[in-house]
Design an enzyme around this catalytic site. Structure first.
Site: not given
Ligand code: GDP
Ligand code: IMO
Ligand code: MG
Length: 432
Positions: A12, A15, A39-40, A226
């Site tokens: 999270d 990415k 979840g991206h 991840q």
């Molecule tokens: P990922 O799993 O690495 O793709 O990240 P997620 O989408 O799960 O979580 C990142 C969150 O931060 C999302 O809601 C993005 O829209 C938000 N985000 C990403 N980069 C930035 C940033 O530079 N500033 C802010 N405020 N939000 C960001």
């Molecule tokens: P993105 O790509 C954050 C964590 C779960 C748990 C561990 C194992 O959005 O960054 P799993 O279901 O993979 O067997 O769970 O890994 N986990 C993540 N945490 N972002 C993710 O994906 C994750 N995918 C798995 O919360 O601790």
């Molecule tokens: Mg994510």
């Protein structure tokens, strides 16, 4: 030219946003590991898109997206995601944009059920991982046990496929009452004809595809899911995911490693830390060293919207940890850092103008530790040793306080901060 993009923390990091930014010039974006545990999130023109399986390049009309063999693929999630993108007008015909490796393993209903059963029966014990419950661990386990079902297996004759499905279901039979297992088997078989029909036009020999991309000089972007600290070997085992999240994994999970010979590897890191699920991290704002930390953590969670994009769980918040980040740079093979979400901290009064960054730990025996430990149980017992930084007004290299933090990160990790994110929207990122 190939670029690999990884999470440098516990997931999270942002990415999806960086992949979307870089995809403007990519011909092909490849997911090489993980599944719909990811979840991206992408924000374009005030509209949010969350992708779990389809690579984050999909919003660029010229870019094709490949789901590689290192991914564990839940076809129901894939088709649901395709339908959502179609409805949003992203594409009309998925066959022009989405490709699936014939060797990718499938997440079938029994594997999801096993994940959920294990999670609920281990609750409250040290064996509880806090998975996303999407069947990821059981799918990789079945793959390594050599009882997994792959995309290509769907196109075997019925007898052969039923034999493979029987072997898979038998292996997990001890988790279920016989009637429940029969129901799962029947439900699975009922899904198969739809999977066969809908996956056939997307299925490719990904080696041939990537070789062709390489030979014709295409820009290929490999999208990690991840983060390095959740890697099966190099993360905080056993509180990790079941796949390999480092750069070499791209050469295995997308079958033409020659394309990676001159690749650059970008590690995405937030300015602070978050984690979902079980497993400690030393700089978590739990309040044991400073009672105000809990309130600071809550404010950051709120300001940064730190709730899981897949499960909605609140993310646990912590201070930046450069010992962990340097570990991620080293084992991940990271060449440059994308530093995200510095903007989130700007308005947080509880910080009182100060931001903390761990640069070493102290053990309960009073010894100083400079390397990230291999034993997960040790993590909650370590006291982070912090350096403090003045809080910046803008998450921008021209802001002197932010520049000071960036140069400390660069000096400590040995790699440059190449990108700075300063908001969730597509345009809110700069490249130095
Ligand atoms: P990922 O799993 O690495 O793709 O990240 P997620 O989408 O799960 O979580 C990142 C969150 O931060 C999302 O809601 C993005 O829209 C938000 N985000 C990403 N980069 C930035 C940033 O530079 N500033 C802010 N405020 N939000 C960001
Ligand atoms: P993105 O790509 C954050 C964590 C779960 C748990 C561990 C194992 O959005 O960054 P799993 O279901 O993979 O067997 O769970 O890994 N986990 C993540 N945490 N972002 C993710 O994906 C994750 N995918 C798995 O919360 O601790
Ligand atoms: Mg994510």
């Amino acid at each position: 030219m190939a670029t690999i993009l990884l999470g440098a923390q516990w997931g999270d990091e942002g990415k999806g946003k960086v992949v979307d930014h870089l995809s403007a010039s990519a011909d092909l974006v490849v997911r090489f590991q993980g599944g719909n545990n990811a979840g991206h999130s992408l924000w374009v023109g005030g509209k949010k898109t969350v992708l779990h399986l389809i690579p984050s390049g999909i919003l660029h009309p010229r870019t094709r997206c490949l789901i590689g063999e290192g991914v564990v693929l839940d076809p129901q999630v894939l088709f649901h995601e395709i339908a959502g993108l179609k409805q949003a007008g992203v594409f009309r015909d998925e066959r022009e944009r989405i490709l699936v490796s014939e060797r990718a393993h499938l997440i079938l209903p029994v594997l999801k059920e096993v994940d959920l059963i294990r999670e609920s029966s281990s609750r409250g014990t040290s064996g509880h991982i806090g998975t996303t419950g999407r069947g990821i661990g059981p799918a990789y386990e079945a793959k390594a046990r050599r009882i997994g079902i792959r995309v290509i297996d769907l196109y075997s004759d019925d007898t052969t496929l039923l034999g493979k499905l029987d072997r898979l279901h038998e292996a997990y039979a001890h988790h279920f009452e016989p009637a429940t297992l029969s129901e799962i088997r029947e439900r699975t078989w009922a899904l198969i004809s739809g999977f066969r029909r809908d996956l056939a036009p997307l299925m490719v020999d990904s080696t041939a595809l990537l070789k062709q991309a390489h030979d014709s000089g295409q820009e290929v972007l490999f999208e990690g899911a991840q983060g390095v600290m959740l890697d099966l070997d190099h993360g905080t085992y056993p509180y990790v995911t079941s796949s390999f999240t480092t750069a070499p994994s791209a050469g295995i999970g997308a079958a033409y490693p020659k394309i990676l010979r001159s690749s650059r590897v970008i590690g995405v890191a937030k300015v602070y830390l978050t984690r979902v699920g079980s497993g400690d991290f030393p700089t978590e704002m739990r309040g044991d060293h400073d009672p105000d930390e809990v309130r600071i953590g809550e404010s950051i969670r709120k300001a940064g919207g730190e709730f899981g994009a897949t499960t909605g769980r609140p993310r646990r918040i912590g201070w930046q940890d450069l010992v962990a980040l340097r570990h991620a740079v080293e084992v991940g093979g990271i060449d440059e850092i994308a530093l995200m979400k510095g903007d989130v901290l700007c308005g947080i009064e509880e910080l009182q103008g100060v931001f903390k960054v761990a640069t070493a730990y102290e053990t309960p025996d009073g010894l100083r530790m400079d390397r990230f430990p291999a034993r997960a149980e040790e993590l909650s017992r370590l006291k982070p040793l912090y350096e403090t930084f003045p809080l910046w007004k803008h998450a921008h290299p021209d802001d002197p306080a932010f520049a000071t933090l960036m140069s400390r990160i660069e000096h400590f990790t040995g790699v440059p901060v190449r990108f700075v994110g300063f908001g969730p929207e597509r345009e809110q990122i700069l490249e130095r």
